[in-house]
Design a protein around this motif. Sequence first.
Motif, PDB file in Angstrom:
ATOM      1  N   UNK A 135       6.701  39.743  27.278  1.00  0.00           N
ATOM      2  CA  UNK A 135       6.135  39.789  25.930  1.00  0.00           C
ATOM      3  C   UNK A 135       5.708  38.380  25.527  1.00  0.00           C
ATOM      4  N   UNK A 136       4.488  38.239  25.064  1.00  0.00           N
ATOM      5  CA  UNK A 136       4.060  36.942  24.537  1.00  0.00           C
ATOM      6  C   UNK A 136       3.714  37.094  23.063  1.00  0.00           C
ATOM      7  N   UNK A 137       4.095  36.089  22.306  1.00  0.00           N
ATOM      8  CA  UNK A 137       3.878  36.159  20.864  1.00  0.00           C
ATOM      9  C   UNK A 137       2.468  35.826  20.440  1.00  0.00           C
ATOM     10  N   UNK A 138       1.642  35.307  21.365  1.00  0.00           N
ATOM     11  CA  UNK A 138       0.287  34.887  21.016  1.00  0.00           C
ATOM     12  C   UNK A 138      -0.597  34.948  22.261  1.00  0.00           C
ATOM     13  N   UNK A 139      -1.876  35.293  22.096  1.00  0.00           N
ATOM     14  CA  UNK A 139      -2.790  35.264  23.242  1.00  0.00           C
ATOM     15  C   UNK A 139      -2.907  33.872  23.858  1.00  0.00           C
ATOM     16  N   UNK A 197      12.540  36.941  21.283  1.00  0.00           N
ATOM     17  CA  UNK A 197      13.680  37.191  22.157  1.00  0.00           C
ATOM     18  C   UNK A 197      14.861  37.796  21.421  1.00  0.00           C
ATOM     19  N   UNK A 198      15.298  37.202  20.298  1.00  0.00           N
ATOM     20  CA  UNK A 198      16.430  37.767  19.570  1.00  0.00           C
ATOM     21  C   UNK A 198      16.184  39.180  19.037  1.00  0.00           C
ATOM     22  N   UNK A 199      14.971  39.463  18.574  1.00  0.00           N
ATOM     23  CA  UNK A 199      14.687  40.811  18.083  1.00  0.00           C
ATOM     24  C   UNK A 199      14.786  41.826  19.228  1.00  0.00           C
ATOM     25  N   UNK A 200      14.212  41.481  20.391  1.00  0.00           N
ATOM     26  CA  UNK A 200      14.338  42.367  21.546  1.00  0.00           C
ATOM     27  C   UNK A 200      15.807  42.551  21.929  1.00  0.00           C
ATOM     28  N   UNK A 206       4.534  43.640  33.946  1.00  0.00           N
ATOM     29  CA  UNK A 206       3.539  43.929  32.915  1.00  0.00           C
ATOM     30  C   UNK A 206       3.491  42.773  31.921  1.00  0.00           C
ATOM     31  N   UNK A 207       2.316  42.470  31.410  1.00  0.00           N
ATOM     32  CA  UNK A 207       2.137  41.469  30.358  1.00  0.00           C
ATOM     33  C   UNK A 207       1.729  42.186  29.074  1.00  0.00           C
ATOM     34  N   UNK A 208       2.390  41.866  27.967  1.00  0.00           N
ATOM     35  CA  UNK A 208       2.075  42.456  26.664  1.00  0.00           C
ATOM     36  C   UNK A 208       2.013  41.370  25.597  1.00  0.00           C
ATOM     37  N   UNK A 209       1.165  41.585  24.589  1.00  0.00           N
ATOM     38  CA  UNK A 209       1.043  40.652  23.463  1.00  0.00           C
ATOM     39  C   UNK A 209       1.524  41.354  22.203  1.00  0.00           C
ATOM     40  N   UNK A 210       2.522  40.768  21.544  1.00  0.00           N
ATOM     41  CA  UNK A 210       3.037  41.314  20.292  1.00  0.00           C
ATOM     42  C   UNK A 210       3.862  40.237  19.591  1.00  0.00           C
ATOM     43  N   UNK A 211       4.061  40.394  18.317  1.00  0.00           N
ATOM     44  CA  UNK A 211       4.811  39.410  17.539  1.00  0.00           C
ATOM     45  C   UNK A 211       5.978  40.070  16.835  1.00  0.00           C
ATOM     46  N   UNK A 212       7.154  39.521  17.019  1.00  0.00           N
ATOM     47  CA  UNK A 212       8.332  40.062  16.344  1.00  0.00           C
ATOM     48  C   UNK A 212       8.279  39.818  14.848  1.00  0.00           C
ATOM     49  N   UNK A 213       7.607  38.744  14.436  1.00  0.00           N
ATOM     50  CA  UNK A 213       7.494  38.429  13.020  1.00  0.00           C
ATOM     51  C   UNK A 213       6.385  39.231  12.344  1.00  0.00           C
ATOM     52  N   UNK A 214       5.221  39.323  13.002  1.00  0.00           N
ATOM     53  CA  UNK A 214       4.037  39.900  12.369  1.00  0.00           C
ATOM     54  C   UNK A 214       3.858  41.383  12.665  1.00  0.00           C
ATOM     55  N   UNK A 215       4.494  41.869  13.708  1.00  0.00           N
ATOM     56  CA  UNK A 215       4.337  43.283  14.085  1.00  0.00           C
ATOM     57  C   UNK A 215       5.647  43.807  14.654  1.00  0.00           C
ATOM     58  N   UNK A 216       6.706  43.728  13.868  1.00  0.00           N
ATOM     59  CA  UNK A 216       8.039  44.083  14.340  1.00  0.00           C
ATOM     60  C   UNK A 216       8.115  45.531  14.807  1.00  0.00           C
ATOM     61  N   UNK A 217       7.574  46.434  14.018  1.00  0.00           N
ATOM     62  CA  UNK A 217       7.650  47.851  14.367  1.00  0.00           C
ATOM     63  C   UNK A 217       6.925  48.138  15.676  1.00  0.00           C
ATOM     64  N   UNK A 219       8.440  49.464  19.233  1.00  0.00           N
ATOM     65  CA  UNK A 219       7.863  50.686  19.807  1.00  0.00           C
ATOM     66  C   UNK A 219       7.499  50.474  21.273  1.00  0.00           C
ATOM     67  N   UNK A 220       6.872  49.329  21.583  1.00  0.00           N
ATOM     68  CA  UNK A 220       6.515  49.018  22.977  1.00  0.00           C
ATOM     69  C   UNK A 220       7.775  48.941  23.830  1.00  0.00           C
TER      70      UNK A 220
END
Length: 425
Positions: A272-276, A337-340, A297-308, A312-313
């Motif tokens: 998971x990466x927090x930014x492109x 990391x902590x949210x995951x 697998x590589x995924x882009x998502x933000x725990x702060x800006x898109x927690x839900x 889900x991912x």
Amino acid sequence: MSSLKEVGGYKLGNIIIEGKTKKVYDLPEVPGHCLLLNKDRITAGDGVKAHDMEGKAAISNQTNAKVFEILKATGIKTAFVKIASPTAFISKKCEMVPIEWVTRRLATGSFLKRNPGVPEGFRFTPPKQETFFKDDANHDPQWSEEQIIAAKFKINGLLIEQDEVDYMRKVTILVFEILEKAWALRDCALIDMKIEFGVDSDGNILLADVIDSDSWRLWPSGDKRLMVDKQVYRNLANVTAADLDTVKRNFAWVKDQLDHLKPNIHHKVVVFMGSPADQEHCQKIAKAGRELGLDVDLRITSAHKATEETLHIMQQYEDTHGALVFIAVAGRSNGLGPVLSGNTSYPVINCPPPSDKLVQDIWSSLSVPSGLGCATVIYPDSAALMAAQIIGLQDYLVWARLRVKQLDMATALRAADKKLRNLSV
């Protein structure tokens, strides 16, 4: 010149060597390679006991190919190239080291005769490794490592010294442990096995010759009474056609079981990466992981800006994979990391991307709330290695790739040290 002219579309040259159960042919049109043709022949006792067995050549050829494909998938350096026909395969041309390398997990067979007082079934931890000089006339006497070194074998220009013996010993034990883990998937105990090495024209030591049901003891469910290897033939006082059919069925069963020795765990490593902007760092993690046999697998998502969406991912992967590792790539105020970690029972590894504030980013990854268990590493290859160590607990091929990588690193250091020692002052 051989009377046989062609096998599997390959034009044959002279016979290089003929053994009890195979012939080795030169391949003039494929420089540096040879063809090993199996015989429908089974032998024991240095050839004193021998019988024709129709179909054995094809069974042995397929068994050998399947074993070497497993070993090649782990990164073990082998001479095996590919199957050429139902009874033959192509190999890199090697000059053989005249030593049989035997690894034992349990004490049985000839070991008991040479070591009276040791009970049958005594378990060797780590596995016991022995060496035997190939000399049929003297029944392949056991040799010590000191005898091998003192013999000063020069194989294809390579002098066999301590470094070379150490390498072959380590590969021998590793090959055994890989196949032991593989056979455990079918509830079969690998009791002992023998292998041989050759040296190619470039001076590389390669696992060579043949590995088939003549090469090991294999006991389903760990029960000696269920043995399916050549020992069944060795134990026969009088060999009937029915006996040979039983041995052949055992060998065919082993060959078929090899199709089921792939790891049965569907694993995934999700980065998971927090930014492109972090893609370059994450691609390095993915590359190092894939070299170790990881499915990444590589995924882009933000725990702060898109927690839900992040959760889900994560839950989608949890529902579809048996072995799973998450790697979180986030910098300042790392919440990914902590949210995951706070929402999964699977391991999470923090690997912050490089930046001019790396010290603060590392501290952000290390300083997690109580009750969370994120690990933190800095370098991309470290994240991949740690993920591989976790997946390797359930996937023997990943475990084996790690072991081969460790062996290769140690071997490269030994080679560099040897080169330095040999420099003229």
